[in-house]
Design a protein around this motif. Structure first.
Motif, mmCIF file in Angstrom:
data_model
loop_
_atom_site.group_PDB
_atom_site.id
_atom_site.type_symbol
_atom_site.label_atom_id
_atom_site.label_comp_id
_atom_site.label_asym_id
_atom_site.label_seq_id
_atom_site.Cartn_x
_atom_site.Cartn_y
_atom_site.Cartn_z
ATOM 1 N N GLY A 248 0.690 -1.249 0.189
ATOM 2 C CA GLY A 248 0.068 0.036 -0.066
ATOM 3 C C GLY A 248 0.968 1.285 -0.017
ATOM 4 N N GLY A 249 1.987 1.162 -0.071
ATOM 5 C CA GLY A 249 3.073 2.235 -0.108
ATOM 6 C C GLY A 249 4.150 2.069 -1.156
ATOM 7 N N PRO A 250 5.192 2.863 -1.048
ATOM 8 C CA PRO A 250 6.267 2.871 -2.176
ATOM 9 C C PRO A 250 6.935 1.688 -2.471
ATOM 10 C CG PRO A 250 7.024 3.897 0.013
ATOM 11 C CD PRO A 250 5.658 3.621 0.282
ATOM 12 N N THR A 251 7.473 1.492 -3.601
ATOM 13 C CA THR A 251 8.651 0.462 -4.101
ATOM 14 C C THR A 251 9.666 1.237 -4.112
ATOM 15 O OG1 THR A 251 6.843 -0.908 -5.197
ATOM 16 C CG2 THR A 251 8.949 -1.068 -5.748
ATOM 17 N N VAL A 252 10.823 0.576 -3.484
ATOM 18 C CA VAL A 252 11.986 1.103 -3.358
ATOM 19 C C VAL A 252 13.087 0.270 -3.758
ATOM 20 C CG1 VAL A 252 13.731 2.163 -1.735
ATOM 21 C CG2 VAL A 252 11.317 2.456 -1.271
ATOM 22 N N ALA B 203 14.670 11.365 6.234
ATOM 23 C CA ALA B 203 13.629 12.103 5.273
ATOM 24 C C ALA B 203 12.638 11.138 5.344
ATOM 25 C CB ALA B 203 14.156 12.362 4.072
ATOM 26 N N GLU B 204 11.422 11.593 4.896
ATOM 27 C CA GLU B 204 10.156 10.677 4.732
ATOM 28 C C GLU B 204 9.258 10.898 3.272
ATOM 29 O OE1 GLU B 204 7.472 11.478 7.881
ATOM 30 O OE2 GLU B 204 8.950 10.844 9.474
ATOM 31 N N LEU B 205 8.868 9.791 3.025
ATOM 32 C CA LEU B 205 8.229 9.753 1.556
ATOM 33 C C LEU B 205 7.213 8.618 1.705
ATOM 34 C CD1 LEU B 205 8.086 10.623 -1.470
ATOM 35 C CD2 LEU B 205 9.637 8.531 -1.752
ATOM 36 N N GLY B 206 5.908 8.966 1.325
ATOM 37 C CA GLY B 206 5.029 7.841 1.242
ATOM 38 C C GLY B 206 4.632 7.085 2.506
ATOM 39 N N GLY B 207 4.849 7.610 3.768
ATOM 40 C CA GLY B 207 4.888 7.066 4.831
ATOM 41 C C GLY B 207 5.919 6.059 5.476
ATOM 42 N N VAL B 208 7.005 6.408 4.676
ATOM 43 C CA VAL B 208 8.306 5.481 4.855
ATOM 44 C C VAL B 208 9.155 6.406 5.507
ATOM 45 C CG1 VAL B 208 10.030 4.049 4.053
ATOM 46 C CG2 VAL B 208 7.674 3.465 3.595
ATOM 47 N N ARG B 209 9.976 6.293 6.381
ATOM 48 C CA ARG B 209 11.293 7.086 6.903
ATOM 49 C C ARG B 209 12.692 6.461 6.421
ATOM 50 N NH1 ARG B 209 10.864 7.325 12.550
ATOM 51 N NH2 ARG B 209 12.598 6.044 12.844
ATOM 52 N N PHE B 210 13.385 7.189 5.649
ATOM 53 C CA PHE B 210 14.735 6.915 5.297
ATOM 54 C C PHE B 210 15.691 7.469 6.411
ATOM 55 C CE2 PHE B 210 11.637 6.724 1.842
ATOM 56 C CZ PHE B 210 11.959 5.755 1.060
ATOM 57 N N GLY C 143 27.423 5.002 3.308
ATOM 58 C CA GLY C 143 26.836 4.571 4.763
ATOM 59 C C GLY C 143 25.560 3.742 4.176
ATOM 60 N N GLY C 144 24.644 3.343 4.971
ATOM 61 C CA GLY C 144 23.497 2.562 4.962
ATOM 62 C C GLY C 144 22.206 3.005 5.256
ATOM 63 N N TRP C 145 21.472 2.367 5.203
ATOM 64 C CA TRP C 145 20.004 3.049 5.249
ATOM 65 C C TRP C 145 18.985 2.088 6.013
ATOM 66 C CZ3 TRP C 145 18.822 7.610 3.149
ATOM 67 C CH2 TRP C 145 19.615 8.354 2.290
ATOM 68 N N ILE C 146 18.105 2.791 7.008
ATOM 69 C CA ILE C 146 17.151 2.112 7.693
ATOM 70 C C ILE C 146 15.744 2.609 7.030
ATOM 71 C CG2 ILE C 146 16.010 1.577 9.882
ATOM 72 C CD1 ILE C 146 18.940 1.682 11.113
ATOM 73 N N LEU C 147 14.778 1.868 6.595
ATOM 74 C CA LEU C 147 13.853 1.996 5.937
ATOM 75 C C LEU C 147 12.720 1.571 7.077
ATOM 76 C CD1 LEU C 147 15.695 2.009 3.543
ATOM 77 C CD2 LEU C 147 13.499 1.671 2.289
ATOM 78 N N THR D 229 2.708 -1.181 14.759
ATOM 79 C CA THR D 229 4.130 -1.565 15.040
ATOM 80 C C THR D 229 5.002 -1.163 13.826
ATOM 81 O OG1 THR D 229 3.478 -3.088 16.591
ATOM 82 C CG2 THR D 229 5.815 -3.144 16.042
ATOM 83 N N PRO D 230 5.929 -0.269 13.789
ATOM 84 C CA PRO D 230 6.534 -0.009 12.454
ATOM 85 C C PRO D 230 7.534 -1.192 12.127
ATOM 86 C CG PRO D 230 6.695 2.071 13.944
ATOM 87 C CD PRO D 230 5.979 0.845 14.577
ATOM 88 N N LYS D 231 7.616 -1.543 10.898
ATOM 89 C CA LYS D 231 8.632 -2.452 10.549
ATOM 90 C C LYS D 231 9.904 -1.757 9.813
ATOM 91 C CE LYS D 231 5.123 -6.032 9.101
ATOM 92 N NZ LYS D 231 3.880 -5.319 9.852
ATOM 93 N N LYS D 232 11.082 -2.308 10.393
ATOM 94 C CA LYS D 232 12.155 -1.666 10.025
ATOM 95 C C LYS D 232 13.290 -2.587 9.152
ATOM 96 C CE LYS D 232 12.439 1.205 14.168
ATOM 97 N NZ LYS D 232 13.295 1.728 15.059
ATOM 98 N N VAL D 233 13.628 -2.021 8.109
ATOM 99 C CA VAL D 233 14.676 -2.921 7.242
ATOM 100 C C VAL D 233 15.887 -2.079 7.174
ATOM 101 C CG1 VAL D 233 15.113 -4.023 5.068
ATOM 102 C CG2 VAL D 233 12.679 -4.032 5.809
#
Length: 337
Positions: free
Chosen positions: A98-102, A186-193, A215-219, A226-230
């Protein structure tokens, strides 16, 4: 000798205030003060040339037919679900239901500068991708920042890149480029980067070493109760930053960690984790699951091509971790949170 940065104090809040998307920013001319160790000198290059340890020995290449490659259609993604698909190397397709494809570090090219052609094809054909909403880049090395692949994207695609790299992207026509320093978001489409440190470096030509950050990224999917984190680690050696990342970003559900391109060890230890170090990094950041990457695609170093997989499985078992939490996917394979 560049100084090793001290670990900053942990802020009162775990996440920074999001930066505006696409803002234009000024950066220092060099990020060499962020290096984990000094870059190799002429003696190190001379030793590497004497040893000839640039690629696997012939016996190490015999494992190419066994490399895991199982392309399959992208599965459906329900709301509240995060689907991850390994396209090969450090390229992942992350779909937030229901949100972005990254895309992460997308490399769909058959060959990159200075490296033999891919040992395995890309796991998902470009034509089979859903519309791509955003791309995250870990650093500017050619096996992570591939200009021919980015050229395939619409120029309005949102790009999230390390500090100093927006200019390169904007010169190629991209209009929505957000560059971040370590610990910024930063945030986009309900996902924080969130952009987090890595033990690595940057260089794309003879004269631009460390001109841009790495660096790396936590999405984090902020839309769920309950936010899911990758956590996408990009390219990194093992070191103190993993513990700090885990303290600032608790509750990581999945860590995408590199396990290949580590031999000879004296040459690559500071910037490329080996399989055992990747498992340690996973426990350091407190991730519930780990998916190995950065192997089975390009022959970048001297270890046998199948060795990273064998070693990470052994290291995972020795650490007493649940087998089902090691997502050792084939190229083209998918799994969902």
């Amino acid at each position: 000798m560049p100084a090793v940065p001290a670990v900053p104090a942990v802020p009162a809040t775990p996440a920074s205030v999001p930066r505006p998307l696409g803002e234009h920013r000024q950066w220092p001319r060099s990020f060499a003060d962020r290096l984990p160790t000094p870059l190799p000198g002429l003696r190190a290059f001379a030793r590497l040339a004497r040893e000839g340890a640039f690629r696997p020995a012939p016996e190490g290449l015999r494992g190419i037919p066994d490399l895991p490659y199982a392309p399959s259609p992208l599965p459906a993604v329900a709301a509240g679900t995060v689907s991850v698909t390994w396209a090969g190397h450090a390229s992942w397709i992350l779909r937030f239901g229901g949100g972005p494809t990254v895309l992460t570090d997308p490399v769909w090219s058959r060959r990159i500068l200075g490296t033999p052609a891919r040992m395995t094809p890309v796991g998902v054909r470009w034509e089979e991708l859903p519309p791509v909403d955003a791309v995250v880049i870990s650093h500017n090395h050619y096996d992570h920042l591939d200009a021919p692949t980015l050229k395939r994207l619409p120029r309005h695609t949102a790009l999230f890149v390390p500090a100093g790299l927006a200019r390169w992207c904007r010169r190629r026509g991209f209009t929505r480029v957000t560059e971040l320093d370590w610990w910024e978001s930063a945030e986009l489409g309900g996902v924080r980067f969130d952009f987090v440190p890595a033990h690595h470096w940057s260089k794309r030509s003879l004269i631009d070493a460390c001109r841009t950050l790495w660096g790396g990224w936590i999405l984090t999917d902020l839309r769920a109760g309950t936010p899911k984190k990758v956590y996408f680690a990009g390219d990194t050696g093992y070191g103190h930053w993993f513990g700090e990342i885990g303290r600032r970003h608790p509750g990581i559900d999945l860590a995408l960690l590199p396990i290949g391109a580590y031999a000879p060890r004296w040459w690559l230890r500071d910037v490329h984790a080996d399989p055992e170090e990747a498992v340690r990094a996973c426990t350091d950041v407190g991730a519930r699951r780990m998916a190995p990457m950065h192997w089975a695609t390009f022959a970048l170093s001297a270890e046998p091509v199948m060795e990273p997989l064998h070693r990470v499985r052994v290291a995972w078992a020795r650490a007493g971790l649940a087998r089902e939490s090691l997502w050792d996917l084939p190229i083209g394979g998918s799994r969902a949170l």
